[in-house]
Design a protein around this motif. Structure first.
Motif, PDB file in Angstrom:
ATOM      1  N   ARG A   1      11.974 -42.331 -11.299  1.00 30.94           N
ATOM      2  CA  ARG A   1      11.588 -41.060 -11.885  1.00 30.94           C
ATOM      3  C   ARG A   1      10.070 -40.939 -12.061  1.00 30.94           C
ATOM      4  O   ARG A   1       9.520 -39.856 -12.035  1.00 30.94           O
ATOM      5  N   ALA A   2       9.420 -42.093 -12.256  1.00 26.88           N
ATOM      6  CA  ALA A   2       7.979 -42.076 -12.503  1.00 26.88           C
ATOM      7  C   ALA A   2       7.219 -41.365 -11.393  1.00 26.88           C
ATOM      8  O   ALA A   2       6.197 -40.763 -11.618  1.00 26.88           O
ATOM      9  N   THR A   3       7.749 -41.443 -10.180  1.00 24.02           N
ATOM     10  CA  THR A   3       7.061 -40.768  -9.095  1.00 24.02           C
ATOM     11  C   THR A   3       7.907 -39.605  -8.591  1.00 24.02           C
ATOM     12  O   THR A   3       7.697 -39.092  -7.516  1.00 24.02           O
ATOM     13  N   SER A   4       8.870 -39.204  -9.437  1.00 23.76           N
ATOM     14  CA  SER A   4       9.804 -38.167  -9.036  1.00 23.76           C
ATOM     15  C   SER A   4       9.104 -36.842  -8.834  1.00 23.76           C
ATOM     16  O   SER A   4       8.128 -36.521  -9.478  1.00 23.76           O
TER      17      SER A   4
ATOM     18  N   LYS B   1       1.281 -47.133 -21.878  1.00 25.71           N
ATOM     19  CA  LYS B   1       1.604 -45.742 -21.549  1.00 25.71           C
ATOM     20  C   LYS B   1       1.245 -45.355 -20.121  1.00 25.71           C
ATOM     21  O   LYS B   1       1.783 -44.385 -19.597  1.00 25.71           O
ATOM     22  N   VAL B   2       0.311 -46.043 -19.531  1.00 24.18           N
ATOM     23  CA  VAL B   2      -0.145 -45.638 -18.193  1.00 24.18           C
ATOM     24  C   VAL B   2       0.225 -46.675 -17.130  1.00 24.18           C
ATOM     25  O   VAL B   2       0.873 -46.352 -16.142  1.00 24.18           O
TER      26      VAL B   2
ATOM     27  N   PRO C   1       4.429 -48.064 -17.122  1.00 27.50           N
ATOM     28  CA  PRO C   1       5.402 -47.102 -16.570  1.00 27.50           C
ATOM     29  C   PRO C   1       5.225 -46.866 -15.072  1.00 27.50           C
ATOM     30  O   PRO C   1       6.198 -46.660 -14.354  1.00 27.50           O
ATOM     31  N   GLN C   2       3.985 -46.910 -14.606  1.00 29.98           N
ATOM     32  CA  GLN C   2       3.758 -46.677 -13.183  1.00 29.98           C
ATOM     33  C   GLN C   2       4.020 -47.918 -12.349  1.00 29.98           C
ATOM     34  O   GLN C   2       4.295 -47.814 -11.154  1.00 29.98           O
TER      35      GLN C   2
ATOM     36  N   MET D   1      -2.906 -49.490 -25.309  1.00 26.28           N
ATOM     37  CA  MET D   1      -2.305 -48.177 -25.084  1.00 26.28           C
ATOM     38  C   MET D   1      -2.255 -47.870 -23.593  1.00 26.28           C
ATOM     39  O   MET D   1      -1.238 -47.398 -23.068  1.00 26.28           O
TER      40      MET D   1
ATOM     41  N   ALA E   1      -7.531 -42.994 -18.172  1.00 32.39           N
ATOM     42  CA  ALA E   1      -7.128 -43.452 -19.502  1.00 32.39           C
ATOM     43  C   ALA E   1      -8.355 -43.830 -20.326  1.00 32.39           C
ATOM     44  O   ALA E   1      -8.460 -43.477 -21.499  1.00 32.39           O
TER      45      ALA E   1
ATOM     46  N   GLN F   1      -6.388 -44.106 -12.331  1.00 34.96           N
ATOM     47  CA  GLN F   1      -5.528 -44.007 -13.515  1.00 34.96           C
ATOM     48  C   GLN F   1      -6.167 -44.715 -14.704  1.00 34.96           C
ATOM     49  O   GLN F   1      -6.121 -44.235 -15.827  1.00 34.96           O
TER      50      GLN F   1
END
Lengths: 255, 308
Positions: B288-291, B207-208, B211-212, B203, B194, B190
């Motif tokens: 939801r992040a891994t939804s 953004k990466v 959230p994860q 950033m 990025a 990841q």
């Protein structure tokens, strides 16, 4: 003459600790050329590719990408590492596609493709979204933009990853074993997108085990082993009529 | 097809349609024994609680909504929220520092974590309360110069401030570890993706990585929050009139120790149960992040998470 989309490397060396993974590598890729790198695992082919995108730094040698010294600026006495901002600028001109796709799982396919233009280039979101939809359509994923990576198959994810790289309008695309993590039946759809890209004149460097793709699409081919370039030349020539014994024994095993 | 089978079996067996007969679970003697034993023990405890006059349930009821108890509760809630918020912010900073490539920065954060996780929070609280013994004047200014102003430390470091400082600094160390753990759960690929897009470090973080990392950070933070709510009872030693201290002040006067401790305990229990609901909501939201569900799809009802 424009130097966009060209790669020139002379005497590249790279070690991890005591292990030297790249020994005196020369590489020339002309604009619009497709260059495939093949070789056994641990031969340094992925490391070479990662150097061209700045994921690894070279220890010695000259590396020019798009006509600029990559990652450094040269003075009479030394190479000075570029500021992070400058390095990022150079990187945006070189797209990278990974074996494991590395899509951002917290973003939809469309958001993944938009992420570069919006977050890095500060592009308008609506414009970027429209462009992302176009790019997704161009890799055969029309209407899949709202899906999260986990809802897509491996082949679809890899095509989103290609679209994400293309969204930055790079002059060069690097592919690091793009089909190695895929189900055999999904390999074709990714290769088709790559062939299409080659046809459009994109400069591409592809580390691959897909000999069929190498023969059909690539202009030049490098066979690497233990950090050295063992053999290079026209792809059909090297694959059909290898001169080195090492190349022959490798090709016998994989073909 | 199906109808012919059920019709046939109905005629042969009579009564219930064979295909519709309920499937019964195997019940072992151990299961029945478990039921009986648990009920007997439960009834025994209940009888003792209800019949022992020393519990003084009447007094519990009388003080449950007493003004000083409620005021203590408000202070407890304030201390929890404030020290968690400040501690999380500081913890985030420490986690980022810990991951820094600049050695002195990462070592400084490491030392902080060692110091604050390696000493009891009770000791830290008393330490901050008595900080004026170490630095009678608090100087704000440029070191080694005369520029700046000095303030009397005792004037600033009252019991509540000392409680807030102590809880926050301690919490920051634990939050830093939680956040760092969340960061390291985000794959190397990841970060490379990025980087290859030319994202800046900030950033990439916003953004990466964050959230994860959230799905693993949020539940742990919820636990910390609930833990902190109970941990605030420690600041009663500084004489801060939070929930426990408010109860203590009353029973010091009336000698009704047990009923007032029950009052405090019930409030801690109520608040803890209330806090576990928003935690479950946060967990749901960040999962939801891994939804694998499309963003606008209706969520399938899930069983409520057990209260902590």
């Amino acid at each position: 003459m424009s130097t966009d989309g060209t790669i020139h490397a002379r005497g590249i060396r790279k070690s991890f600790g005591h292990k030297t993974v790249l020994q005196n590598i020369d590489l020339d890729v002309a604009s619009g050329e497709v260059c495939c790198i093949i070789g056994p695992s641990g031969s340094g082919k992925s490391t070479l590719l990662r150097c061209i995108n700045g994921l690894e730094t070279v220890d010695l040698g000259v590396l020019q990408v798009n006509g600029e010294t990559f990652g450094y600026h040269e003075t009479e006495t030394a190479y000075h590492a570029l500021s992070k901002k400058k390095l990022a600028e150079q990187r945006t001109r070189v797209g990278m596609v990974f074996q494991q796709f590395n899509l951002f799982p917290n973003m939809t396919a469309q958001e993944n493709v938009m992420s570069g233009p919006v977050l890095v280039k500060g592009q308008d979101k609506k414009k970027a979204a429209a462009r992302a939809d176009e790019l997704l359509a161009s890799v055969g994923l029309d209407g899949h933009g709202f899906k999260y990576p986990a809802q897509l198959s491996g082949g679809q994810q890899q095509r989103v990853a290609i679209a994400r790289s293309l969204a930055m309008d790079p002059e060069i695309m690097l592919f690091d074993e793009p089909t190695s993590a895929l189900d055999p039946e999904k390999v074709g759809e990714v290769l088709a997108v790559m062939k299409d890209l080659a046809k459009k004149g994109m400069t591409m460097v592809v580390v691959t085990h897909e000999m069929g793709f190498a023969r059909e699409v690539s202009d030049s081919l490098l066979f690497m082993d233990e950090g050295f370039v063992v053999e290079r030349g026209d792809a059909r020539e090297v694959l059909g009529n290898p001169k080195e014994a090492r190349t022959r024994s490798f090709l016998e095993k994989v073909l | 097809m199906v109808t012919t089978i059920s019709k046939g079996s109905e005629t042969t067996m009579g009564g219930i349609d064979a295909a519709l007969k309920p499937r019964l679970r195997l019940r072992t003697p151990t299961e029945y024994a478990g039921w009986v034993l648990s009920i007997l023990v439960g009834l025994g405890i209940l009888a003792s609680v209800l019949t022992n006059p020393n519990f003084k349930w009447g007094i519990v009821g009388k003080y449950f909504f007493a003004e000083s108890i409620l005021r203590g509760l408000v202070l407890t809630v304030f201390l929890t929220v404030a020290s968690m918020a400040l501690g999380t912010l500081l913890g985030l900073a420490l986690a980022v520092m810990r991951a820094s490539h600049v050695k002195p920065v990462s070592i400084a954060a490491g030392l902080y974590l060692t110091l604050f996780r390696g000493t009891p929070v009770l000791v830290q609280l008393i330490f901050w309360f008595n900080i004026s013994a170490l630095y009678p004047d608090l100087r704000i200014g440029i070191p080694f110069t005369d520029i700046g102003t000095a303030v009397d430390t005792n004037a600033i470091m009252g019991p509540i401030t000392a409680a807030l400082v102590g809880l926050t600094l301690n919490q920051a160390a634990y939050m830093a570890e939680i956040i760092r753990g969340g960061f390291s759960a985000v794959g190397k690929g990841q970060i490379e993706a990025a980087d290859s897009l030319g994202m800046s470090a900030g950033m990439r973080m916003r953004k990466v990585i964050i959230p994860q990392a959230m799905p693993s950070i949020i539940p742990a933070t919820g636990n910390q929050f609930i833990g902190m709510f109970k941990e605030t009872s420690l600041v009663s030693v500084l004489g801060v009139a939070e929930l426990l201290q408010s109860a203590q002040l009353i029973y010091a006067r009336t000698y009704e120790t047990i009923p007032l401790l029950i009052v405090a305990s019930l409030w801690y229990l109520v608040m803890t149960l209330l806090l576990s609901y928003p935690q479950a909501q946060l967990e749901k939201r960040y999962s939801r992040a891994t939804s694998t569900l499309p963003r606008k799809a209706k969520r399938v009802a899930q069983p409520e998470g057990a209260a902590r």
